[in-house]
Design an enzyme around this catalytic site. Structure first.
Site, PDB file in Angstrom:
ATOM      1  N   THR A 122       3.999   2.801   5.595  1.00 55.64           N
ATOM      2  CA  THR A 122       2.594   2.394   5.645  1.00 55.64           C
ATOM      3  C   THR A 122       1.857   3.327   6.598  1.00 55.64           C
ATOM      4  O   THR A 122       2.422   3.715   7.629  1.00 55.64           O
ATOM      5  CB  THR A 122       2.400   0.935   6.113  1.00 55.64           C
ATOM      6  N   GLY A 153       0.839  -1.211   0.000  1.00 53.96           N
ATOM      7  CA  GLY A 153       0.000   0.000   0.000  1.00 53.96           C
ATOM      8  C   GLY A 153       0.865   1.249   0.000  1.00 53.96           C
ATOM      9  O   GLY A 153       1.826   1.332   0.755  1.00 53.96           O
ATOM     10  N   ASP A 172       2.297  -0.138  11.803  1.00 55.07           N
ATOM     11  CA  ASP A 172       2.284  -1.446  12.473  1.00 55.07           C
ATOM     12  C   ASP A 172       3.580  -2.220  12.253  1.00 55.07           C
ATOM     13  O   ASP A 172       3.572  -3.441  12.155  1.00 55.07           O
ATOM     14  CB  ASP A 172       1.075  -2.269  11.989  1.00 55.07           C
ATOM     15  N   ARG A 190     -26.377  14.386  15.656  1.00 52.73           N
ATOM     16  CA  ARG A 190     -26.257  13.000  15.200  1.00 52.73           C
ATOM     17  C   ARG A 190     -25.062  12.274  15.824  1.00 52.73           C
ATOM     18  O   ARG A 190     -24.103  12.905  16.279  1.00 52.73           O
ATOM     19  CB  ARG A 190     -26.076  12.974  13.681  1.00 52.73           C
ATOM     20  N   ASP A 239       5.529  -4.879   6.076  1.00 50.77           N
ATOM     21  CA  ASP A 239       6.160  -6.159   6.429  1.00 50.77           C
ATOM     22  C   ASP A 239       6.082  -7.207   5.307  1.00 50.77           C
ATOM     23  O   ASP A 239       6.998  -8.017   5.143  1.00 50.77           O
ATOM     24  CB  ASP A 239       5.621  -6.718   7.754  1.00 50.77           C
ATOM     25  N   GLY A 246      -6.687   0.506   8.840  1.00 47.77           N
ATOM     26  CA  GLY A 246      -5.930  -0.206   9.868  1.00 47.77           C
ATOM     27  C   GLY A 246      -6.482  -1.609   9.975  1.00 47.77           C
ATOM     28  O   GLY A 246      -7.322  -1.922  10.807  1.00 47.77           O
ATOM     29  N   ARG A 247      -6.004  -2.441   9.037  1.00 43.17           N
ATOM     30  CA  ARG A 247      -6.516  -3.813   8.915  1.00 43.17           C
ATOM     31  C   ARG A 247      -6.278  -4.609  10.189  1.00 43.17           C
ATOM     32  O   ARG A 247      -7.161  -5.268  10.694  1.00 43.17           O
ATOM     33  CB  ARG A 247      -5.771  -4.462   7.740  1.00 43.17           C
ATOM     34  N   ASP A 306      -0.414   2.475   8.457  1.00 43.57           N
ATOM     35  CA  ASP A 306      -0.906   1.704   9.606  1.00 43.57           C
ATOM     36  C   ASP A 306      -0.010   1.801  10.848  1.00 43.57           C
ATOM     37  O   ASP A 306      -0.444   1.477  11.948  1.00 43.57           O
ATOM     38  CB  ASP A 306      -1.043   0.224   9.231  1.00 43.57           C
ATOM     39  N   ARG A 311      13.403  10.112  -3.222  1.00 44.04           N
ATOM     40  CA  ARG A 311      14.305  11.247  -3.457  1.00 44.04           C
ATOM     41  C   ARG A 311      15.558  11.140  -2.585  1.00 44.04           C
ATOM     42  O   ARG A 311      16.681  11.346  -3.041  1.00 44.04           O
ATOM     43  CB  ARG A 311      13.544  12.537  -3.141  1.00 44.04           C
ATOM     44  N   ARG A 357       1.199  -5.205  -5.339  1.00 44.38           N
ATOM     45  CA  ARG A 357       1.378  -6.382  -4.487  1.00 44.38           C
ATOM     46  C   ARG A 357       1.503  -7.545  -5.460  1.00 44.38           C
ATOM     47  O   ARG A 357       0.521  -7.959  -6.063  1.00 44.38           O
ATOM     48  CB  ARG A 357       0.178  -6.549  -3.550  1.00 44.38           C
TER      49      ARG A 357
HETATM   50  O1  F6P Z   1      -1.718  -1.401   4.816  1.00 44.98           O
HETATM   51  C1  F6P Z   1      -2.204  -0.172   4.462  1.00 44.98           C
HETATM   52  C2  F6P Z   1      -3.678  -0.260   4.144  1.00 44.98           C
HETATM   53  O2  F6P Z   1      -4.089   1.036   3.778  1.00 44.98           O
HETATM   54  C3  F6P Z   1      -4.578  -0.816   5.245  1.00 44.98           C
HETATM   55  O3  F6P Z   1      -4.885   0.102   6.255  1.00 44.98           O
HETATM   56  C4  F6P Z   1      -5.776  -1.267   4.448  1.00 44.98           C
HETATM   57  O4  F6P Z   1      -6.465  -2.280   5.123  1.00 44.98           O
HETATM   58  C5  F6P Z   1      -5.155  -1.778   3.189  1.00 44.98           C
HETATM   59  O5  F6P Z   1      -3.908  -1.106   3.037  1.00 44.98           O
HETATM   60  C6  F6P Z   1      -5.999  -1.590   1.962  1.00 44.98           C
HETATM   61  O6  F6P Z   1      -5.360  -2.197   0.888  1.00 44.98           O
HETATM   62  P1  F6P Z   1      -5.770  -2.004  -0.641  1.00 44.98           P
HETATM   63  O7  F6P Z   1      -5.351  -0.630  -1.054  1.00 44.98           O
HETATM   64  O8  F6P Z   1      -5.039  -3.053  -1.366  1.00 44.98           O
HETATM   65  O9  F6P Z   1      -7.246  -2.133  -0.705  1.00 44.98           O
END
Ligand code: F6P
Length: 328
Positions: free
Chosen positions: A130, A15, A134, A167, A107, A175-176, A132, A25, A76
């Site tokens: 990333t 991602g 993580d 509301r 990772d 954040g998977r 995330d 750069r 990927r």
């Molecule tokens: O790992 C970064 C991330 O943005 C995650 O937060 C999310 O779940 C995932 O990538 C989404 O991936 P894609 O862009 O392949 O749908």
């Protein structure tokens, strides 16, 4: 003894994240500074398999420090997970005379680098990128700070409309597997509740908290939920659940999605990317391999790739407590 490195390949993989361009750069310019060549590899490992390369000099990275995304593009690659794919990639690298690799990604990208190093002996260095945050071995990944600011800015806007209509908004952030983005942006945006993958707060607790906040006089609320949250329901099911159980609430859902990955990198991410790029190239030139550069206690430090891949980043539990107190 490691052989002298004369040409470094750089790629972005997985991602994308704001700050990746600033890191490209930095890698290119550090190579130029040390008078070695640099080759950009397009579309991550897939471009390596297809030999999609371009020589990059100091001037080829003008005016990208401020750009989101990645000029090298990202992918990927399934094919790189096969031995045949990696062999093809190695043939292209050998033909191009590339004798070390900088991988900017997460990772999964580092796992690819590690396997490739084990099979073909090419020195590799990782730069964590990333949103995330993580990755073990760094307090900050590239793009995390920018994404936090993006999310807070958007939730501020959602708050305007939430309060105008009295509301409750469920805001889903990325954040998977990790709640860093949700937890920190949630506190920064003044969320009522924050639901993250690391902690199952439970549906009952959520209802109780919402009831309490209504009783205390709050007329609108924001609940931030990480996409990988453990509560067992997706954000739309949560809305239905609250609709059913707390009819006094008028609930809306906002899924922020990929906009969180875009935009100009923050100053923090640009500086971090520059420091990471310098350290990655200079570490390779010192004969080091199989490390990830990271930020630890405000210093740029190396962590073995294997640890960066396997280690878990912990959520700061104190932040959960701060969030609870803030929602009083
Ligand atoms: O790992 C970064 C991330 O943005 C995650 O937060 C999310 O779940 C995932 O990538 C989404 O991936 P894609 O862009 O392949 O749908």
């Amino acid at each position: 003894m490691s052989k002298t490195i004369k040409k470094i390949g750089v790629l972005t993989s997985g991602g994308d994240a704001p700050g990746m361009n600033a890191a490209i750069r930095a890698v290119v310019r550090t190579c130029a500074y040390h008078k070695i060549e640099c080759v950009g590899i397009y579309r991550g490992y897939q471009g390596m398999i297809e030999g999609d390369f371009k020589e990059m000099g100091a001037r080829s990275v003008n005016n990208i420090i401020n750009k989101g995304g990645t000029v090298l593009k990202s992918a990927r690659s399934k094919e790189f997970q096969t031995k045949e794919g990696r062999e093809k990639a190695n043939q292209h690298l050998v033909a191009a005379g590339i004798d070390a690799l900088v991988v900017i990604g997460g990772d999964g990208s580092f796992t690819g680098a590690e396997i490739f190093n084990a099979e073909f002996g090419l020195p590799v260095m990782g730069i964590p990128g990333t949103i995330d945050n993580d990755i073990f071995g760094t307090s900050h990944t590239l793009g995390y700070d920018t994404a936090l600011n993006t999310v807070v800015e958007v939730i501020d806007k959602i708050r305007d409309t939430a309060s105008s209509h009295n509301r409750l908004f469920f805001v889903e952030v990325m954040g998977r597997d990790a709640g860093h983005l949700a937890l920190n942006s949630g506190i920064g945006a003044g969320a009522e509740e924050i639901l993250i993958p690391e902690e199952n707060l439970g549906l009952e607790r959520l209802l109780e908290s919402l009831q309490k906040s209504k009783a205390s006089g709050k007329s609108s609320s924001i609940v931030v939920i990480a996409e990988g949250d453990k509560i067992g329901k997706n954000v739309f099911e949560l809305k239905d659940y609250v609709d059913e159980n707390l009819p006094e609430y008028d609930v809306r859902v906002s899924v922020l999605g990929h906009m969180q990955r875009g935009g100009a990198p923050s100053c923090f991410d640009r500086v971090l990317a520059s420091r990471f790029g310098v350290k990655a190239v200079e570490s390779l030139l010192e004969g080091k391999s199989n490390f990830m550069v990271g930020l630890l206690n405000d210093k740029i430090a190396l962590t073995p790739l294997e640890q960066a891949i396997k280690g878990n980043t912990e959520i700061d539990r104190e932040l959960l407590r701060v969030s609870e107190i803030m929602s009083t």
